[in-house]
Design a protein around this motif. Structure first.
Motif, PDB file in Angstrom:
ATOM      1  N   ARG A  98     -21.787 -23.042 -28.228  1.00  9.61           N
ATOM      2  CA  ARG A  98     -22.511 -23.743 -29.293  1.00  9.61           C
ATOM      3  C   ARG A  98     -21.513 -24.076 -30.396  1.00  9.61           C
ATOM      4  NH1 ARG A  98     -27.582 -21.299 -32.934  1.00  9.61           N
ATOM      5  NH2 ARG A  98     -26.633 -21.806 -34.948  1.00  9.61           N
ATOM      6  N   ILE A  99     -21.689 -25.250 -31.015  1.00 10.95           N
ATOM      7  CA  ILE A  99     -20.818 -25.646 -32.123  1.00 10.95           C
ATOM      8  C   ILE A  99     -21.675 -25.907 -33.359  1.00 10.95           C
ATOM      9  CG2 ILE A  99     -19.208 -27.375 -32.996  1.00 10.95           C
ATOM     10  CD1 ILE A  99     -18.140 -27.727 -30.199  1.00 10.95           C
ATOM     11  N   ASP A 100     -21.387 -25.171 -34.426  1.00 16.96           N
ATOM     12  CA  ASP A 100     -22.059 -25.342 -35.707  1.00 16.96           C
ATOM     13  C   ASP A 100     -21.235 -26.266 -36.604  1.00 16.96           C
ATOM     14  OD1 ASP A 100     -23.874 -23.562 -34.726  1.00 16.96           O
ATOM     15  OD2 ASP A 100     -23.591 -22.042 -36.280  1.00 16.96           O
ATOM     16  N   PHE A 101     -21.916 -26.952 -37.502  1.00 18.51           N
ATOM     17  CA  PHE A 101     -21.253 -27.864 -38.425  1.00 18.51           C
ATOM     18  C   PHE A 101     -21.343 -27.322 -39.852  1.00 18.51           C
ATOM     19  CE2 PHE A 101     -23.002 -30.976 -35.184  1.00 18.51           C
ATOM     20  CZ  PHE A 101     -21.823 -31.018 -34.450  1.00 18.51           C
ATOM     21  N   ARG A 102     -20.205 -27.227 -40.510  1.00 19.73           N
ATOM     22  CA  ARG A 102     -20.212 -26.811 -41.915  1.00 19.73           C
ATOM     23  C   ARG A 102     -20.987 -27.813 -42.769  1.00 19.73           C
ATOM     24  NH1 ARG A 102     -15.174 -25.580 -39.954  1.00 19.73           N
ATOM     25  NH2 ARG A 102     -14.501 -23.406 -40.183  1.00 19.73           N
ATOM     26  N   THR A 103     -20.806 -29.077 -42.465  1.00 18.03           N
ATOM     27  CA  THR A 103     -21.560 -30.142 -43.121  1.00 18.03           C
ATOM     28  C   THR A 103     -22.479 -30.780 -42.092  1.00 18.03           C
ATOM     29  OG1 THR A 103     -19.710 -30.592 -44.621  1.00 18.03           O
ATOM     30  CG2 THR A 103     -21.407 -32.295 -44.405  1.00 18.03           C
ATOM     31  N   PRO A 104     -23.785 -30.707 -42.272  1.00 15.54           N
ATOM     32  CA  PRO A 104     -24.696 -31.292 -41.283  1.00 15.54           C
ATOM     33  C   PRO A 104     -24.386 -32.761 -41.016  1.00 15.54           C
ATOM     34  CG  PRO A 104     -25.910 -29.970 -42.872  1.00 15.54           C
ATOM     35  CD  PRO A 104     -24.503 -30.073 -43.391  1.00 15.54           C
TER      36      PRO A 104
ATOM     37  N   LEU B  73     -27.672 -38.484 -38.845  1.00 17.02           N
ATOM     38  CA  LEU B  73     -27.694 -39.562 -37.875  1.00 17.02           C
ATOM     39  C   LEU B  73     -28.471 -40.746 -38.423  1.00 17.02           C
ATOM     40  CD1 LEU B  73     -28.307 -37.388 -34.689  1.00 17.02           C
ATOM     41  CD2 LEU B  73     -26.139 -38.090 -35.725  1.00 17.02           C
ATOM     42  N   ARG B  74     -28.468 -41.850 -37.694  1.00 16.92           N
ATOM     43  CA  ARG B  74     -29.070 -43.087 -38.199  1.00 16.92           C
ATOM     44  C   ARG B  74     -30.565 -42.956 -38.436  1.00 16.92           C
ATOM     45  NH1 ARG B  74     -26.104 -48.305 -35.412  1.00 16.92           N
ATOM     46  NH2 ARG B  74     -23.977 -47.736 -35.987  1.00 16.92           N
ATOM     47  N   ARG B  75     -31.205 -42.047 -37.754  1.00 15.07           N
ATOM     48  CA  ARG B  75     -32.639 -41.859 -38.000  1.00 15.07           C
ATOM     49  C   ARG B  75     -32.878 -40.856 -39.128  1.00 15.07           C
ATOM     50  NH1 ARG B  75     -31.575 -40.245 -32.682  1.00 15.07           N
ATOM     51  NH2 ARG B  75     -31.490 -38.006 -32.317  1.00 15.07           N
ATOM     52  N   ASN B  76     -31.799 -40.638 -39.942  1.00 13.87           N
ATOM     53  CA  ASN B  76     -31.870 -39.765 -41.130  1.00 13.87           C
ATOM     54  C   ASN B  76     -32.216 -38.317 -40.777  1.00 13.87           C
ATOM     55  OD1 ASN B  76     -31.239 -41.818 -43.010  1.00 13.87           O
ATOM     56  ND2 ASN B  76     -33.360 -42.544 -42.945  1.00 13.87           N
ATOM     57  N   GLU B  77     -31.799 -37.914 -39.611  1.00 15.20           N
ATOM     58  CA  GLU B  77     -32.007 -36.533 -39.177  1.00 15.20           C
ATOM     59  C   GLU B  77     -30.696 -35.772 -39.358  1.00 15.20           C
ATOM     60  OE1 GLU B  77     -33.053 -34.073 -35.063  1.00 15.20           O
ATOM     61  OE2 GLU B  77     -32.965 -36.259 -35.091  1.00 15.20           O
ATOM     62  N   ALA B  78     -30.761 -34.645 -40.053  1.00 15.23           N
ATOM     63  CA  ALA B  78     -29.561 -33.828 -40.267  1.00 15.23           C
ATOM     64  C   ALA B  78     -29.443 -32.804 -39.141  1.00 15.23           C
ATOM     65  CB  ALA B  78     -29.645 -33.125 -41.615  1.00 15.23           C
TER      66      ALA B  78
ATOM     67  N   LEU C  60     -29.368 -31.803 -29.439  1.00 12.43           N
ATOM     68  CA  LEU C  60     -29.282 -31.737 -30.894  1.00 12.43           C
ATOM     69  C   LEU C  60     -30.084 -30.528 -31.361  1.00 12.43           C
ATOM     70  CD1 LEU C  60     -29.794 -35.515 -31.734  1.00 12.43           C
ATOM     71  CD2 LEU C  60     -27.673 -34.293 -31.176  1.00 12.43           C
ATOM     72  N   GLU C  61     -29.355 -29.512 -31.806  1.00  7.93           N
ATOM     73  CA  GLU C  61     -29.949 -28.233 -32.167  1.00  7.93           C
ATOM     74  C   GLU C  61     -30.734 -27.699 -30.961  1.00  7.93           C
ATOM     75  OE1 GLU C  61     -31.933 -28.566 -35.945  1.00  7.93           O
ATOM     76  OE2 GLU C  61     -30.066 -29.058 -36.985  1.00  7.93           O
ATOM     77  N   ASP C  62     -31.674 -26.824 -31.216  1.00 13.43           N
ATOM     78  CA  ASP C  62     -32.438 -26.219 -30.114  1.00 13.43           C
ATOM     79  C   ASP C  62     -33.691 -27.047 -29.853  1.00 13.43           C
ATOM     80  OD1 ASP C  62     -33.140 -24.536 -28.122  1.00 13.43           O
ATOM     81  OD2 ASP C  62     -33.752 -22.872 -29.416  1.00 13.43           O
ATOM     82  N   SER C  63     -33.453 -28.287 -29.397  1.00 13.97           N
ATOM     83  CA  SER C  63     -34.565 -29.212 -29.184  1.00 13.97           C
ATOM     84  C   SER C  63     -34.345 -29.958 -27.874  1.00 13.97           C
ATOM     85  CB  SER C  63     -34.665 -30.200 -30.347  1.00 13.97           C
ATOM     86  OG  SER C  63     -33.585 -31.123 -30.295  1.00 13.97           O
ATOM     87  N   ILE C  64     -35.302 -30.853 -27.579  1.00 17.12           N
ATOM     88  CA  ILE C  64     -35.148 -31.678 -26.374  1.00 17.12           C
ATOM     89  C   ILE C  64     -34.457 -32.998 -26.698  1.00 17.12           C
ATOM     90  CG2 ILE C  64     -37.159 -30.658 -25.242  1.00 17.12           C
ATOM     91  CD1 ILE C  64     -38.738 -33.185 -26.054  1.00 17.12           C
ATOM     92  N   ASP C  65     -34.139 -33.227 -27.973  1.00 23.12           N
ATOM     93  CA  ASP C  65     -33.465 -34.462 -28.367  1.00 23.12           C
ATOM     94  C   ASP C  65     -32.015 -34.459 -27.910  1.00 23.12           C
ATOM     95  OD1 ASP C  65     -35.740 -35.400 -29.629  1.00 23.12           O
ATOM     96  OD2 ASP C  65     -35.180 -34.527 -31.565  1.00 23.12           O
TER      97      ASP C  65
ATOM     98  N   ILE D 252     -21.121 -37.498 -33.904  1.00 27.54           N
ATOM     99  CA  ILE D 252     -21.071 -36.130 -33.393  1.00 27.54           C
ATOM    100  C   ILE D 252     -19.666 -35.778 -32.928  1.00 27.54           C
ATOM    101  CG2 ILE D 252     -21.924 -34.606 -31.562  1.00 27.54           C
ATOM    102  CD1 ILE D 252     -24.616 -36.082 -31.804  1.00 27.54           C
ATOM    103  N   VAL D 253     -18.990 -36.717 -32.277  1.00 31.47           N
ATOM    104  CA  VAL D 253     -17.606 -36.493 -31.859  1.00 31.47           C
ATOM    105  C   VAL D 253     -16.731 -36.197 -33.067  1.00 31.47           C
ATOM    106  CG1 VAL D 253     -15.553 -37.622 -30.914  1.00 31.47           C
ATOM    107  CG2 VAL D 253     -17.731 -37.793 -29.710  1.00 31.47           C
ATOM    108  N   ASP D 254     -16.894 -36.961 -34.145  1.00 32.06           N
ATOM    109  CA  ASP D 254     -16.104 -36.735 -35.353  1.00 32.06           C
ATOM    110  C   ASP D 254     -16.380 -35.352 -35.941  1.00 32.06           C
ATOM    111  OD1 ASP D 254     -14.996 -39.242 -35.123  1.00 32.06           O
ATOM    112  OD2 ASP D 254     -16.318 -40.175 -36.618  1.00 32.06           O
TER     113      ASP D 254
END
Length: 209
Positions: free
Chosen positions: A41-47, A50-55, A112-117, A127-129
């Motif tokens: 799992r990879i966590d992000f220090r800064t969320p 995405l384009r749908r305004n989901e952090a 994306l996180e613990d979801s089905i997305d 996400i790559v960045d």
């Protein structure tokens, strides 16, 4: 009286390195690496917004047995007499296991996180960045002129979205796409790390001597 003269002739050959000693490697660049970790799992220090305004605060493999194989490029040997320079691009590395190959992140392969997305085509670059910021060390690309470059310690991750049959946690083989290259690991098995990035466990950043 002839032994010292013979030794004097042999010494330069021994110091010349394997690329110049082997005629088959005259135009080959040798890349030495260490497989330092498998991360689940990879966590992000800064969320990542995405384009749908989901952090997005972290990402997970598509399947529970997937992981990121993390490598450190130890050195580049471009001393072959037929090698004027070598263009290094981290995106040209591939994990090769049996008949399967893994490289840059593809759309719809990451949770994306613990979801089905899953990551869409428009999400993937961001996400790559973010993964690069958490895991990678060293430049994404570089021109190496003729010569030997030790102690590089360039770290990068390659995503394996699914479990590998018969894989028991040993060093994974790497290959480099393009040019005359030989990629050689040092045989050190990777650490198994549940979470990296953010406040997760640190990953080795240097090659073992």
């Amino acid at each position: 009286m002839r032994k010292p003269f013979k030794s004097a002739l042999l010494l330069p050959l021994l110091l010349a390195g394997c690329t110049s000693a082997d005629p088959g490697l005259r135009d080959t660049v040798i890349l030495h690496y260490q497989h330092v970790a498998n991360v689940h799992r990879i966590d992000f220090r800064t969320p990542v917004v995405l384009r749908r305004n989901e952090a997005v605060h972290f990402v997970l493999p598509l399947e529970s047995q997937g992981f990121w194989a993390v490598f450190v490029l130890c050195s580049v040997d471009a001393t072959g007499p037929g090698v004027p320079a070598f263009y290094y691009d981290v995106d040209r590395f591939r994990v090769q296991f049996d008949d399967r190959h893994f490289g840059p992140l593809r759309p719809y392969t990451l949770r994306l996180e613990d979801s089905i997305d899953l990551n869409t085509r428009t999400d993937t670059a961001a996400i790559v960045d973010a993964i690069t910021a958490e895991i990678h060390q060293g430049p994404p690309s570089q021109v190496f002129r003729h010569g030997f470059y030790p102690n590089l310690d360039y770290r990068f991750a390659i995503y394996v979205p699914q479990g590998l049959a018969d894989y028991a946690g040993e060093e994974l083989p790497l290959r480099y796409v393009g040019g005359h290259t030989m990629v050689s690991g040092n045989g050190t098995p990777p650490s198994d790390i549940p979470v990296a990035g953010g406040n997760g466990t640190g990953i080795t950043s240097r090659c073992r001597p």
